[in-house]
Design a protein around this motif. Structure first.
Motif, PDB file in Angstrom:
ATOM      1  N   ARG A  75     -50.778   4.612   3.119  1.00  0.00           N
ATOM      2  CA  ARG A  75     -51.178   4.281   4.489  1.00  0.00           C
ATOM      3  C   ARG A  75     -52.240   3.174   4.508  1.00  0.00           C
ATOM      4  O   ARG A  75     -52.148   2.227   5.291  1.00  0.00           O
ATOM      5  CB  ARG A  75     -51.709   5.529   5.182  1.00  0.00           C
ATOM      6  CG  ARG A  75     -52.200   5.290   6.578  1.00  0.00           C
ATOM      7  CD  ARG A  75     -52.717   6.596   7.186  1.00  0.00           C
ATOM      8  NE  ARG A  75     -53.560   6.365   8.328  1.00  0.00           N
ATOM      9  CZ  ARG A  75     -53.121   6.178   9.561  1.00  0.00           C
ATOM     10  NH1 ARG A  75     -51.833   6.178   9.799  1.00  0.00           N
ATOM     11  NH2 ARG A  75     -53.971   5.985  10.564  1.00  0.00           N
ATOM     12  N   GLU A  76     -53.230   3.274   3.626  1.00  0.00           N
ATOM     13  CA  GLU A  76     -54.284   2.261   3.575  1.00  0.00           C
ATOM     14  C   GLU A  76     -53.727   0.904   3.138  1.00  0.00           C
ATOM     15  O   GLU A  76     -54.113  -0.128   3.675  1.00  0.00           O
ATOM     16  CB  GLU A  76     -55.399   2.706   2.642  1.00  0.00           C
ATOM     17  CG  GLU A  76     -56.199   3.886   3.180  1.00  0.00           C
ATOM     18  CD  GLU A  76     -57.141   4.485   2.149  1.00  0.00           C
ATOM     19  OE1 GLU A  76     -56.966   4.224   0.938  1.00  0.00           O
ATOM     20  OE2 GLU A  76     -58.045   5.211   2.564  1.00  0.00           O
ATOM     21  N   SER A 104     -50.653  -0.164   3.574  1.00  0.00           N
ATOM     22  CA  SER A 104     -49.850  -0.727   4.656  1.00  0.00           C
ATOM     23  C   SER A 104     -50.724  -1.314   5.754  1.00  0.00           C
ATOM     24  O   SER A 104     -50.387  -2.336   6.339  1.00  0.00           O
ATOM     25  CB  SER A 104     -48.902   0.325   5.230  1.00  0.00           C
ATOM     26  OG  SER A 104     -49.585   1.279   5.997  1.00  0.00           O
ATOM     27  N   TRP A 107     -45.246   1.280   6.159  1.00  0.00           N
ATOM     28  CA  TRP A 107     -45.545   2.206   5.055  1.00  0.00           C
ATOM     29  C   TRP A 107     -44.318   2.515   4.214  1.00  0.00           C
ATOM     30  O   TRP A 107     -44.415   2.734   3.009  1.00  0.00           O
ATOM     31  CB  TRP A 107     -46.180   3.498   5.569  1.00  0.00           C
ATOM     32  CG  TRP A 107     -45.259   4.307   6.437  1.00  0.00           C
ATOM     33  CD1 TRP A 107     -45.147   4.253   7.788  1.00  0.00           C
ATOM     34  CD2 TRP A 107     -44.296   5.269   5.989  1.00  0.00           C
ATOM     35  NE1 TRP A 107     -44.185   5.117   8.212  1.00  0.00           N
ATOM     36  CE2 TRP A 107     -43.648   5.764   7.137  1.00  0.00           C
ATOM     37  CE3 TRP A 107     -43.931   5.761   4.740  1.00  0.00           C
ATOM     38  CZ2 TRP A 107     -42.639   6.721   7.071  1.00  0.00           C
ATOM     39  CZ3 TRP A 107     -42.925   6.715   4.682  1.00  0.00           C
ATOM     40  CH2 TRP A 107     -42.295   7.187   5.826  1.00  0.00           C
TER      41      TRP A 107
END
Length: 67
Positions: free
Chosen positions: A26-27, A29, A36
């Motif tokens: 997530r980070e 992306s 993601w």
């Protein structure tokens, strides 16, 4: 509907670099502005094949390229 462009070799390498520095999918992306699922696919491919290079695809290429 046309197909989207593939990511550059540099951007795929950047994804792997962030993954090796223990960033979450997530980070990564959010940092690179990539969906993601694309990030997840790049990491999975790298773990299985050891490379992020584009592999040959099966099937006949289109007769005429869309431009």
């Amino acid at each position: 509907m046309g197909r989207s462009q593939e990511l550059s070799e540099f951007k795929r390498g950047t994804v792997i670099g962030w993954h090796l520095s223990n960033e979450s999918i997530r980070e990564i992306s959010l940092l690179l502005n990539i969906h993601w699922s694309t990030v997840s696919g790049i990491i999975t491919k790298w773990k299985q094949l050891g490379t992020t290079a584009t592999q040959p695809q099966s099937g006949r290429p289109p007769k005429m390229a869309e431009s």
